[in-house]
Every structure is written in C-alpha cells, then in structure tokens.
Design an enzyme around this catalytic site. Structure first.
Site, PDB file in Angstrom:
ATOM      1  N   ASP A   1      34.916  48.620  33.114  1.00  0.00           N
ATOM      2  CA  ASP A   1      34.777  50.012  33.550  1.00  0.00           C
ATOM      3  C   ASP A   1      33.372  50.144  34.485  1.00  0.00           C
ATOM      4  O   ASP A   1      33.504  51.013  35.220  1.00  0.00           O
ATOM      5  CB  ASP A   1      34.634  51.088  32.749  1.00  0.00           C
ATOM      6  CG  ASP A   1      36.233  51.363  32.230  1.00  0.00           C
ATOM      7  OD1 ASP A   1      36.991  51.260  33.009  1.00  0.00           O
ATOM      8  OD2 ASP A   1      36.284  51.602  30.895  1.00  0.00           O
TER       9      ASP A   1
ATOM     10  N   LYS B   1      25.111  48.687  27.158  1.00  0.00           N
ATOM     11  CA  LYS B   1      26.133  47.483  27.309  1.00  0.00           C
ATOM     12  C   LYS B   1      25.159  46.499  27.645  1.00  0.00           C
ATOM     13  O   LYS B   1      25.504  45.285  27.609  1.00  0.00           O
ATOM     14  CB  LYS B   1      27.178  47.976  28.457  1.00  0.00           C
ATOM     15  CG  LYS B   1      28.251  48.754  28.107  1.00  0.00           C
ATOM     16  CD  LYS B   1      29.486  48.032  27.442  1.00  0.00           C
ATOM     17  CE  LYS B   1      30.429  48.994  27.319  1.00  0.00           C
ATOM     18  NZ  LYS B   1      31.867  48.444  26.419  1.00  0.00           N
TER      19      LYS B   1
END
Length: 402
Positions: A123, A75
C-alpha cells in the site's frame, strides 16, 4: 462494531513457532541488527496528558513511528530487516559458514546480494521498507503497487532504485500478482502478509516490529493496562499483542485491535471465528489499512492474545489526525498520517460508548499505549486533510519549547 474475543483459541498459549518469532531472544536479535543501521535511533514515546484527563484515564502514551529510520513508518522495522536476514542466510548457504550481520557490507556478502531480487506488494510503507533494505545490501527490488497507491507514495519507493510494477485492482490482488510473478522469475517474496505454505518470511517481518514494543516498555514507568493497535492484514497488531503477552505474562494489557469500518478483515475474521475474505467496497481514507484478507500467522496470534476487536469510521480517522496536529494545551503536536492515529481513534470511540468502555474496563486507573504507525507519508494528502503542512504542525512544538 465492537466485539470481545470469543474464539475457541482465546487465552491459549501462543503457537511455539509464534512464541519463538515474537519472544525476548527474537527482539534482542532485531535490536542487534538495528545497531548496524547508520540512521538507527529509538522513536519518541509521547505523553498525551491533557487528552488523558479529557478522556478520564490515568495516562496515554503514543509511540511515534513517524521518525523511524528515515521512512516515516513502523514498516521500516519489518521489510528491511527481513531482507537483510534473507541475504545473510543465502550468503551463509553459498559460503558454507555462518555469516553475521557485522559482515553485511563485505565483498563476499555483496556478491551474493547482487544476484538476488526481492519482491512484494504494498500500500506504500512496506514496499518502501523492502526497497530500502534491498538498496542497503545491494540487491534488486521489484515492488507491486495497486491502483489505490498515490503517486507520491510510489515515487517515495522508486527513490530507492526499485522497479515499480503497477497492478489493477486492490492490495490483495497485487499480493497475488507479486507472488505469481516472483515464483515464475525466481525472486524472493518478502510479504507482510502470510498464506498457506508461506509463513516464515512474514514472521520475520513481524519480528522486526517487536523492537518498537520493547522500546515503549523500557520508557514507560509502569506497563500499560490497555493497548489499542490498528490493523491491516494484522501484522503490527499481532506482533505487539504477541510480544506483550510474552514480555508481561499474566500482567499483559487488555489488547484491542482496531480496523477501518470499510476494510475490517480482522474484525470480520474474529466474528466468524476463522479467516475470511471480505468484499471490496468503497475505498477507505485509511489507505495503509485497506486490506480484505487477513494474514494467517497474524490471525493465529490474535485469536489467542487479542481481547477485543472494533472498527472506526472515516470521520474518526480524520478527527484524530486533526486532534493530534492541534492538541489541547500541554500536549505536543504529533504528525499522524491517515492510518497513523487509528489506534487512538479506537480508544476515543471505545471510551465514548458505555458498552465497550465497560467491557474493556477503561477508567481512571487505565494506562493506555497506542502507536502512531505512520507520519505524513503522503505530505500533500496530509495537508489537504489537516489544513497545514507537516513541518508547520511540528513547529508548534518548537515554539512551546522556546
């Protein structure tokens, strides 16, 4: 569950927008942006030769994103890249000229950045990347976290100076709340999922991920014949599948998308033939993949260039974490978080099932690529599952090299 792609769009050319987002010029841009990052370095491509022999395939290579840009997750390539792009674009508008990434830390760009607030739901890993990107450019960040995000992951995001906003419910509910509040307050939403009318910025996030695919292709002596990539809303799977289709053309690998059985929004979308929202049930240990609604952009790509879709169970995810931590003799130890090894878990499950193995044409000549999408982003949780701290797992490699 295992199913081959039977959608009407299967094997159709990529939408021109997605071809541009995930193409060769795009990855070159991403790599140039990375060259201006102080801690930029290619992540390891790990050969799991002993496991390949055990499974009866020619080779298994794992791109280990646990070392990416100090964030421990793939990410890191997406959210921060999108933030930097957006700040430079805003600076270009206000200064009435094109502003290059080489000017990122100039007073003129800094003056623009400090007026901007970027926001997202997470998340854990995407929010950390967005917060890091905001800190790098001097912008503010507001990160929305749902009730399932661990305290350790929240603290890891807050270290970058982000404002943390808690939302009751699931990831998908936090996405909606982030969009609502950001719209009200004039913040810029930097989401890794897309919806109707909101596609460009999630496309930029996906564009950032193409760098890891291109790095892997450069390192492999031969391109992969099979790729297994895990999926939450679909972003990393779509970025990998789309870029591989462009880079390798007719020689592109057989691409399988792997979902958690408890949060299989991409698999259920593939089954229905259109995007679907699935019901929220029991939480999955694969926390970074616990998503119940697919990204529209990701599905547009996957419907065309993914070849198969499958699910893995909770025990599969745990078993692969331990298998990577305590490998067969000759293979290096790899620290993979709860969601990190899910693509490899998919390969192991597919090869153990005669139907899926035959459907994917897995065999002695198969060269498999998987991605460890995260290291131990929650070290306490990792130690609880694996029985050993991440640093102690990696010490095994130092002993072997000695």
């Amino acid at each position: 569950m295992f199913l081959k792609n039977s959608n009407a769009a299967y094997k159709a050319p990529l939408d021109p927008r997605d071809a541009e987002t995930l193409g060769m010029d795009a990855v070159a841009t991403v790599q140039r942006f990375l060259s201006f990052r102080e801690n930029n370095a290619e992540t390891p491509l790990v050969a799991l030769s002993a496991l390949a022999r055990e499974l009866g395939v020619s080779s298994i290579h794992m791109k280990d994103e646990g070392f990416r840009l100090g964030l421990g997750s793939f990410k890191a390539l997406g959210g921060s890249y999108a933030v930097i792009r957006l700040v430079l674009e805003e600076a270009s508008k206000r200064l009435s000229r094109s502003v290059d990434v080489s000017e990122l830390h100039t007073p003129e760009v800094a003056a623009v950045a400090k007026t901007m607030t970027v926001a997202c739901a997470t998340d854990g890993n995407h929010g950390r990347s967005v917060a890091q990107g905001a800190q790098l450019v001097g912008a503010k960040a507001a990160i929305f976290v749902h009730s399932g995000v661990s305290a350790e992951r929240i603290a890891a995001i807050a270290r970058f100076g982000a404002d943390m906003i808690r939302v009751e419910g699931t990831y998908d509910e936090s996405v909606k709340e982030a969009a609502r509040v950001a719209t009200e307050r004039g913040w810029t939403i930097v989401s890794d999922t897309s919806w109707s009318g909101y596609e460009r910025i999630p496309g930029l996030v996906m564009q950032g991920y193409t760098a890891l695919v291109q790095e892997a292709l450069r390192e492999m002596s031969e391109p992969p014949t099979h790729v297994f990539v895990q999926s939450g809303v679909g972003g990393i799977a779509a970025a990998a599948a789309g870029h591989l289709a462009i880079a390798l053309g007719d020689q592109r690998p057989v691409f399988t998308v792997v979902d958690p059985g408890r949060a299989a929004c991409i698999v259920e979308t593939a089954k229905a033939g259109h995007p679907v929202v699935i019901a929220h049930g029991e939480p999955t240990i694969m926390a970074m993949l616990e998503c119940y609604e697919p990204s529209l952009v990701a599905w547009r790509v996957l419907s065309r260039v993914a070849d198969a879709f499958m699910t893995v169970d909770e025990d599969d995810a745990i078993a692969v974490m331990k298998r990577l931590a305590f490998p067969a003799p000759g293979d290096p130890a790899v620290v993979a978080g709860e969601s990190g090894g899910v693509g490899l878990a998919g390969l192991i499950r597919a090869i153990s099932d005669p139907v899926s193995k035959a459907a994917l044409e897995l065999g002695p000549r198969s060269r498999v690529l998987v991605i460890n999408t995260e290291g131990a982003t929650d070290p306490a949780k990792y130690e609880e599952i694996v029985g050993q701290a991440p640093d102690d797992v990696l010490k095994q490699n130092a002993k072997v090299m000695a």
